[in-house]
Enzyme design. Structure first.
Site, PDB file in Angstrom:
ATOM      1  N   SER A   2       0.812  -1.197   0.000  1.00 42.64           N
ATOM      2  CA  SER A   2       0.000   0.000   0.000  1.00 42.64           C
ATOM      3  C   SER A   2       0.857   1.263   0.000  1.00 42.64           C
ATOM      4  O   SER A   2       1.639   1.488  -0.909  1.00 42.64           O
ATOM      5  CB  SER A   2      -0.969  -0.035   1.185  1.00 42.64           C
ATOM      6  OG  SER A   2      -2.059   0.820   0.969  1.00 42.64           O
TER       7      SER A   2
ATOM      8  N   ASP B 269      -8.811  -6.124  -4.781  1.00 40.42           N
ATOM      9  CA  ASP B 269      -8.601  -4.874  -4.051  1.00 40.42           C
ATOM     10  C   ASP B 269      -9.227  -3.722  -4.831  1.00 40.42           C
ATOM     11  O   ASP B 269      -9.125  -3.666  -6.055  1.00 40.42           O
ATOM     12  CB  ASP B 269      -7.099  -4.631  -3.870  1.00 40.42           C
ATOM     13  CG  ASP B 269      -6.801  -3.377  -3.059  1.00 40.42           C
ATOM     14  OD1 ASP B 269      -7.700  -2.916  -2.311  1.00 40.42           O
ATOM     15  OD2 ASP B 269      -5.675  -2.863  -3.156  1.00 40.42           O
TER      16      ASP B 269
ATOM     17  N   HIS C 114      -6.528  -6.577  -0.664  1.00 35.71           N
ATOM     18  CA  HIS C 114      -5.525  -5.533  -0.458  1.00 35.71           C
ATOM     19  C   HIS C 114      -4.358  -6.073   0.361  1.00 35.71           C
ATOM     20  O   HIS C 114      -3.213  -5.700   0.135  1.00 35.71           O
ATOM     21  CB  HIS C 114      -6.175  -4.343   0.256  1.00 35.71           C
ATOM     22  CG  HIS C 114      -5.263  -3.176   0.453  1.00 35.71           C
ATOM     23  ND1 HIS C 114      -4.849  -2.370  -0.587  1.00 35.71           N
ATOM     24  CD2 HIS C 114      -4.675  -2.668   1.569  1.00 35.71           C
ATOM     25  CE1 HIS C 114      -4.057  -1.419  -0.120  1.00 35.71           C
ATOM     26  NE2 HIS C 114      -3.933  -1.580   1.182  1.00 35.71           N
TER      27      HIS C 114
END
Length: 730
Positions: free
Chosen positions: A181, A376, A441
């Site tokens: 991320s 995601d 994610h």
């Protein structure tokens, strides 16, 4: 110039001044709930652990918290890497990565540690770091905050030097920076700082051995990734044009586009509040439920929308607020641990998005491995695809025709035909793009064993086969491709030998039947000797086969003995860690008393040695024909380009995002930003525009596609917007 010369010296002197003893960081696993129940298995070992705080500033004011896991079978100065894992946010603790993703432990409902079969510590030492300051257990005595990525990189370099001074055995290991991320911003900045540090070192031994970056579901290029939310959501059916909220979503998207195209002097280029609001409108179309922003095929209660996902988060908080656990980890307990701290903010007024650093890093020889879960939403695959499509490096833009495509499957056991679709891989010019099928994610949370295959690819521990006209990579739980190929080759050779023996026996039988009776009796002693010799040869070959089988069985027996001897009772299930913490509770195994007959031993040893010498030549050729090095060259590894798309043939209905469409308006776009990266309103929506948008603002040529003007119908009953600054990029 003086600053560039003096800074590394000051960093080094600072580390020498502290003189930390690594014994002070050793973790007594017995203090962790559930630890004494853990046992070694063939594919998982109880880790040796270190944890605590190390300075991240030269004045010792800022303290970074880390938790490191070692495989007890790892020897000093071996070739296994040191992996530093970073969660995102900014402000999200990497302890979530340790306990919910790639660490050796997961937590049960009682907040007790249980083994994670997909732990990356089985491939190298893994260190989880809370950073920047204020994240997790990291703190500053004077509340010194950082506001720029360059400052965060400086703090990381101070920590890293302190770490190497405390754990000098890790200095020669390859360093892998990995994370997910918002770590897509951290990792390129940290790598750039390491390269700069290395350039200033005269002594090669002082350089940091970094070759690769691993970024999962990365936040790399905010502009292009923000603009992917609407077309990706349409493509996946998350939203539809017929939805009552769709017009409002389009209006917010236009606001986002205008903000991106505006002058950002004095403002950050890494965070655009109007664009965050687009995602908020997509996931919360009513006040009863909303889409999990981290895995879009799951729903969550409003207004959480994934903020409390995964469920392990509450167990992690319970575990990391346990006083005994904090004491065992040498963690500062002055404030309670939370996964993501909203008060950790980076202004980044000066910082450029990390995507601008990546071309020079690739051209310097650093590998970049991007991996994405295809479920995601917040850092979705379409956004990454658009980022790479416009990325220029090594004289080319995006992937070229030279890219090679690979499917990827996973097997628990390489010898089994049972396999799962893992994803696809694309590789060219130092850059690898991997998608994980059905991944979220947090890829390693729901695909732990599969995600570890990414490491196996990098270290050439995957099998490459060609089937159905496609090249396919096969990863496995143990990653022992060498052992698999050797066993496979041995079995083939044994079958050939058995066939030859049977043929020889048949020929001998025919010769004997053709002889006269008198000749048989006359030559009986000689025939007996020949038969005896043949039987000896057969027995020798059987001995070789039996010895190979015994080696395999011994390996299994040793694993079993290791388990039994390591855990004699429930009172000591941690491999003797409480008896000898510094040695890490080595698992000692009893000597095998069978085979004490030295004569038989040396006979078998001689036969095995002869067999190995002969087989080595065949095995070498066999491996070359079936095993292909992946990703990196140098140090004995050659390069193999590989490629696969996880979002093949993107179909956005009437919203076309093709690059070569000449009808998209690009007026007002910054530099390389183009509206074709988003979507256009096509002809079939023309009637909807009438009466809502003035005709002068629309293009109505037959067959044309246009930016048009996004439209909105006031809706007082629409759901309250979710503030996306609260939705962290973990």
């Amino acid at each position: 110039m003086l600053h560039a010369t003096v800074l590394p010296i000051l960093l080094w002197l600072a580390t020498l001044a502290y003189g930390f003893d690594r014994k002070e960081f050793l973790v007594d696993g017995n203090e962790l709930p559930g630890f004494t129940k853990l046992k070694n298995t063939k594919h998982w070992t109880v880790p040796k652990m270190y944890a605590g705080h190390l300075p991240a500033t030269r004045d010792n004011d800022t303290q970074y918290f880390f938790w490191k896991f070692e495989n007890k079978k790892t020897k000093k100065n071996d070739e296994t890497p040191l992996i530093i894992w970073l969660n995102g946010g900014p402000g999200c603790s990497s302890m979530a990565g340790a306990l919910m993703e790639i660490g050796p432990f997961r937590l049960n409902k009682k907040a007790e540690v249980i083994k994670n079969d997909g732990s990356w510590h089985m491939r190298g030492s893994v260190l989880f770091l809370d950073q920047p300051v204020g994240t997790g257990f990291s703190y500053s005595k004077e509340d010194n905050e950082v506001s720029e990525l360059d400052e965060v990189a400086d703090n990381f370099m101070v920590f890293l030097q302190n770490y190497y001074a405390t754990f000098p055995d890790d200095k020669d290991r390859e360093l892998i920076l990995a994370g997910e991320s918002y770590a897509g911003q951290f990792i390129p900045y940290f790598t750039k700082a390491i390269i700069k540090f290395n350039e200033q070192q005269r002594d090669e031994n002082s350089k940091i051995n970094i070759k690769v970056m691993f970024i999962g579901n990365g936040w790399l290029d905010p502009k292009r990734q923000y603009l992917s939310y609407v077309p990706f959501s349409l493509e996946k059916g998350i939203i539809k044009k017929e939805d009552p909220a769709f017009k409002d979503i389009l209006k917010q998207h236009e606001t986002c586009q205008n903000y991106i195209n505006s002058d950002h002097t004095g403002h950050s280029e890494l965070s655009y509040p109007p664009c965050e609001a687009v995602l908020g409108k997509i996931i919360s179309q009513d006040k009863t439920q909303c889409i999990n922003v981290y895995k879009f095929d799951e729903y969550d209660s409003y207004p959480s929308c994934g903020l409390e996902w995964p469920v392990d988060t509450k167990f992690t908080k319970q575990f990391l607020t346990d006083k005994k656990v904090l004491a065992a980890l040498h963690a500062n307990d002055e404030r309670s641990w939370i996964e993501c701290r909203p008060d950790v903010k980076l202004e980044n007024i000066k910082a450029k998005p990390a995507i601008e650093l990546i071309p020079s890093l690739l051209e310097s020889g650093i590998e970049l491995i991007l991996f994405n879960g295809n479920k995601d939403l917040i850092c979705n695959t379409l956004g990454i695809d658009n980022v790479l499509k416009h990325l220029q490096w090594e004289g080319e833009t995006g992937f070229t025709d030279e890219v090679q495509i690979f499917d990827w499957v996973y097997r628990d056991d390489l010898k089994s035909d049972k396999e799962k679709v893992a994803g696809t891989v694309k590789y060219e010019r130092q850059l690898t793009l991997i998608t994980i099928e059905d991944g979220s994610h947090m890829v390693s949370y729901d695909k732990a064993l599969i995600s570890r295959g990414i490491l196996d690819m990098y270290y050439d521990d995957v099998l490459l086969v060609h089937r159905d006209g496609k090249d396919t990579l096969i990863s496995s739980k143990d990653g022992d491709i060498d052992g698999y190929l050797e066993d496979d080759k041995s079995q083939d050779e044994n079958k050939d030998n058995e066939s030859e023996d049977e043929s020889e026996d048949e020929n001998d039988s025919d010769d004997e039947s053709d002889g006269k009776e008198g000749d048989k009796q006359e030559n009986k002693p000689d025939d007996s000797d020949d038969e005896s010799d043949e039987e000896d040869d057969d027995e020798d070959e059987d001995d070789e086969d039996d010895d190979d089988d015994d080696d395999d069985d011994d390996g299994d027996d040793e694993d079993k003995k290791g388990d039994q001897n390591s855990h004699p009772s429930h009172g000591d299930m941690n491999g003797g860690l409480d008896n000898d913490l510094e040695t890490g509770g080595e698992y000692y195994q009893d000597e095998d008393e069978e085979g004490s007959n030295f004569k038989a031993f040396f006979l078998i040893l001689s036969l095995v040695s002869a067999f190995i010498i002969v087989a080595a030549f065949y095995i070498s050729d066999y491996i070359k024909s079936r095993r292909h090095p992946i990703l990196v060259d140098g140090d004995g590894r050659s390069r193999l380009n590989k490629s696969v798309t996880w979002a093949s043939d993107i179909e956005n209905g009437s919203f076309d995002i093709e690059d070569d469409d000449p009808e998209f308006g690009t007026e007002g776009m910054e530099d390389n930003m183009e509206l074709e990266d988003v979507f256009s309103i096509d002809e079939e929506d023309e009637e909807q525009l009438e009466g809502v948008v003035p005709e002068s603002t629309r293009k109505s040529k037959k067959g044309s596609k246009k930016k048009g003007k996004y439209f909105s119908v006031p809706n007082d009953d629409s759901a309250e917007d979710i503030e996306l600054q609260d939705i962290e990029r973990h």
